[in-house]
Design a protein around this motif. Sequence first.
Motif, PDB file in Angstrom:
ATOM      1  N   ASN A  20      33.607 -17.207 -14.300  1.00  0.00           N
ATOM      2  CA  ASN A  20      34.462 -18.398 -14.354  1.00  0.00           C
ATOM      3  C   ASN A  20      35.020 -18.762 -12.986  1.00  0.00           C
ATOM      4  N   SER A  71      37.013 -23.039 -19.389  1.00  0.00           N
ATOM      5  CA  SER A  71      36.796 -21.590 -19.478  1.00  0.00           C
ATOM      6  C   SER A  71      37.510 -20.871 -18.334  1.00  0.00           C
ATOM      7  N   TYR A  72      37.566 -21.499 -17.160  1.00  0.00           N
ATOM      8  CA  TYR A  72      38.313 -20.911 -16.047  1.00  0.00           C
ATOM      9  C   TYR A  72      39.800 -20.878 -16.387  1.00  0.00           C
TER      10      TYR A  72
END
Length: 189
Positions: A20, A71-72
């Motif tokens: 990520n 997602s990060y």
Amino acid sequence: MTQEPSAVIPLLIARIRRINNLIAIAAGLVLVACVILILLDIVLREVGISFGGAEEISGYVMAGVASWGMSYALTELAHVRIDLIRLRLRQRGRAMLDLIAIVALALTSVVIAVQCWPVLAKTIERGSSANTALETPLWIPQSIWLSGWIWFSVCSCLLVILTLVLLVKSRFDDADALVGARSEVELES
């Protein structure tokens, strides 16, 4: 030589975070390139020249960066949560609220990813392209957008599983570090 199960969880978490982080760097570079493209287009318009399509490309970039960036944000605990009740609970209660939150997020991301597929499928079936000068085949930006949602779903579902494993082992601090909310007090220290 196999790894001890308790050592696998931190390794898996570290790998997800590393992936990520790389995605975030790539998304940042794409955003910088998009800004440069827009600035060049603005400057060139002053002398009567234009690339055309900078606004279209920037729209595609924003959709892709948003879907991939979630997602990060997930692994960096950057998603917004209201922690009014959570802060008043003991460790086990906070862990249960964190589990509910990550399950809800995972389910939502899966539903969105599943609902994105028909959009892309219809685009591919019809051979749709943008109604602009660029005539961009829409399957390209939609594939990037969908793949970001799929990755977000995969990450959030993995975090559900890892959180459940940690909670079953009563590793509340590790579960909090994985999916807990960061309060303003914690962020200031």
